[in-house]
Structure formats: C-alpha cells, structure tokens
Design a protein around this motif. Structure first.
Motif, short mmCIF file in Angstrom:
data_model
loop_
_atom_site.label_atom_id
_atom_site.label_comp_id
_atom_site.label_asym_id
_atom_site.label_seq_id
_atom_site.Cartn_x
_atom_site.Cartn_y
_atom_site.Cartn_z
N ALA A 142 22.84 6.32 11.23
CA ALA A 142 21.83 5.36 11.34
C ALA A 142 20.47 5.85 10.30
O ALA A 142 20.16 6.88 10.32
N ARG A 143 19.97 4.88 9.69
CA ARG A 143 18.78 5.01 8.81
C ARG A 143 17.65 4.28 9.35
O ARG A 143 17.73 3.23 9.89
N ILE A 144 16.46 4.75 9.09
CA ILE A 144 15.15 4.01 9.43
C ILE A 144 14.50 3.53 8.18
O ILE A 144 14.22 4.38 7.50
N VAL A 145 14.51 2.17 8.08
CA VAL A 145 14.12 1.76 6.55
C VAL A 145 12.68 1.02 7.00
O VAL A 145 12.68 0.22 7.76
N ASN A 146 11.84 1.15 6.06
CA ASN A 146 10.41 0.73 6.19
C ASN A 146 10.57 -0.50 5.13
O ASN A 146 10.82 -0.75 4.25
N LEU A 147 10.11 -1.70 5.86
CA LEU A 147 9.97 -3.07 5.31
C LEU A 147 8.35 -3.20 5.21
O LEU A 147 7.72 -3.29 6.33
N ASN A 148 7.66 -3.46 4.00
CA ASN A 148 6.04 -3.25 3.94
C ASN A 148 5.94 -4.50 3.06
O ASN A 148 6.79 -4.91 2.50
N VAL A 149 4.66 -4.66 3.09
CA VAL A 149 4.16 -5.67 2.25
C VAL A 149 2.96 -4.96 1.19
O VAL A 149 2.33 -4.07 1.52
N ARG A 150 3.17 -5.49 -0.13
CA ARG A 150 2.28 -4.72 -0.93
C ARG A 150 1.71 -5.90 -1.76
O ARG A 150 1.59 -7.26 -1.55
N GLY A 151 0.43 -5.94 -2.58
CA GLY A 151 -0.39 -6.66 -3.35
C GLY A 151 -1.70 -7.05 -2.30
O GLY A 151 -2.26 -6.55 -1.40
N ARG A 152 -2.04 -8.21 -2.71
CA ARG A 152 -3.38 -8.73 -2.52
C ARG A 152 -3.11 -10.32 -2.34
O ARG A 152 -2.37 -10.86 -3.02
N ARG A 153 -4.06 -11.02 -1.64
CA ARG A 153 -4.16 -12.39 -1.25
C ARG A 153 -4.49 -13.13 -2.54
O ARG A 153 -5.25 -12.56 -3.45
N ILE A 207 -1.80 -14.44 -9.27
CA ILE A 207 -1.88 -13.27 -10.26
C ILE A 207 -3.20 -12.93 -10.68
O ILE A 207 -3.39 -12.11 -11.12
N VAL A 208 -4.00 -14.31 -11.09
CA VAL A 208 -5.45 -14.15 -11.80
C VAL A 208 -6.39 -13.40 -10.57
O VAL A 208 -7.20 -12.63 -10.86
N GLN A 209 -6.49 -13.95 -9.44
CA GLN A 209 -7.30 -13.79 -8.42
C GLN A 209 -7.12 -12.40 -7.89
O GLN A 209 -8.00 -11.67 -7.50
N SER A 210 -5.80 -11.99 -7.82
CA SER A 210 -5.34 -10.72 -7.22
C SER A 210 -5.39 -9.45 -8.14
O SER A 210 -5.38 -8.44 -7.79
N TYR A 211 -5.63 -9.77 -9.60
CA TYR A 211 -5.61 -8.83 -10.36
C TYR A 211 -6.92 -7.87 -10.39
O TYR A 211 -7.88 -8.02 -9.70
N PRO A 212 -6.75 -6.56 -10.48
CA PRO A 212 -5.59 -5.72 -11.16
C PRO A 212 -4.37 -5.41 -10.22
O PRO A 212 -3.61 -4.65 -10.63
N ALA A 213 -4.53 -5.80 -8.84
CA ALA A 213 -3.22 -5.72 -8.17
C ALA A 213 -2.30 -6.65 -8.29
O ALA A 213 -2.25 -7.13 -9.53
N THR A 214 -1.27 -6.95 -7.39
CA THR A 214 -0.21 -7.85 -7.67
C THR A 214 -0.33 -8.82 -6.49
O THR A 214 -0.91 -8.60 -5.58
N GLU A 215 0.32 -9.84 -6.59
CA GLU A 215 0.34 -11.00 -5.64
C GLU A 215 1.33 -10.31 -4.28
O GLU A 215 2.03 -9.59 -4.62
N ASP A 231 -8.57 -9.73 4.31
CA ASP A 231 -9.43 -10.93 3.61
C ASP A 231 -10.34 -10.78 2.70
O ASP A 231 -11.26 -11.39 2.72
N PHE A 232 -10.35 -9.64 2.21
CA PHE A 232 -11.34 -9.27 1.12
C PHE A 232 -10.80 -8.94 -0.27
O PHE A 232 -9.76 -8.03 -0.02
N ASN A 233 -11.18 -9.33 -1.28
CA ASN A 233 -10.76 -8.98 -2.67
C ASN A 233 -12.03 -8.72 -3.27
O ASN A 233 -12.61 -9.56 -3.85
N ASP A 234 -12.43 -7.31 -3.54
CA ASP A 234 -13.34 -6.96 -4.19
C ASP A 234 -14.02 -7.50 -5.38
O ASP A 234 -14.91 -7.71 -5.97
N ASN A 235 -12.88 -7.56 -6.24
CA ASN A 235 -13.10 -8.05 -7.53
C ASN A 235 -13.30 -9.63 -7.84
O ASN A 235 -13.70 -9.83 -8.82
N ARG A 236 -13.05 -10.41 -6.92
CA ARG A 236 -13.31 -11.75 -7.15
C ARG A 236 -14.15 -12.18 -6.12
O ARG A 236 -15.03 -12.95 -6.28
N ASN A 237 -14.07 -12.29 -4.87
CA ASN A 237 -15.00 -12.59 -3.80
C ASN A 237 -14.07 -12.46 -2.40
O ASN A 237 -12.95 -12.10 -2.61
#
Length: 96
Positions: free
Chosen positions: A3-14, A17-25, A49-55
């Motif tokens: 058996a393996r333990i596999v991590n399922l994660n979320v990456r990016g920002r809310r 693509i323009v609003q989340s730049y320079p991160a990813t959706e 709930d916060f994106n410092d680069n946009r609002n």
C-alpha cells in the motif's frame, strides 16, 4: 504490504489566469491520480480568500466562496457530475 499513501492537494489561487497571476488557477495535484485497491488517499484541500496582487476577493461568486469540491463524473471529458445514485468513488471493492 504494498500500500501507498498518496497526497491529493490543491495548488494555485482563486480567480482566472489573469486574476491569479503570478500563481496559477486552482488545480488538483497530481492531475492524474492512479491508485491500486490497496492504496490510501490523503486529501489536503486549502483555500484562500485573499489575493495580495489584485484584491482580497478576486474570482467569480460571493466574496468568501473560495471552496473546493470533489465530484465524480462519468469521464474526464464531461463537466457535469454523475447522478447521485451512481456514485461509487468511495465504495469498497465489496460494494462496487
């Protein structure tokens, strides 16, 4: 024993693509999760709930609606969920 333990994660920002730049959706990682019946999945979901680069509340929806959902579909090409009576992604091999 194999058996393996596999991590399922979320990456990016809310936001898109323009609003989340320079991160990813937002996206799940790994994008493709291939499991054996003996494997375990550790689900780690984190929202912001916060994106410092946009609002503080970019993206669609209500200002504090940054949430994640796991939905089973019939195949990868479909953008709508399986009917609730046909969901089997959490079923054991005895139940499926």
């Amino acid at each position: 024993q194999d058996a393996r333990i596999v991590n399922l994660n979320v990456r990016g920002r809310r936001g898109n693509i323009v609003q989340s730049y320079p991160a990813t959706e937002y996206d799940f990682t790994p994008v493709n999760l291939n499991l054996a019946s003996s494997d375990y999945v550790h689900i780690q979901l984190h929202g912001s709930d916060f994106n410092d680069n946009r609002n503080a509340n970019n993206g669609e929806g209500w200002q504090y609606s940054d949430r994640h959902n796991l939905v089973q579909s019939n195949n990868r090409g479909m953008s709508y969920p399986k009917h609730h009576q046909n969901i089997d992604m959490w079923a054991t091999t005895d139940e499926a």
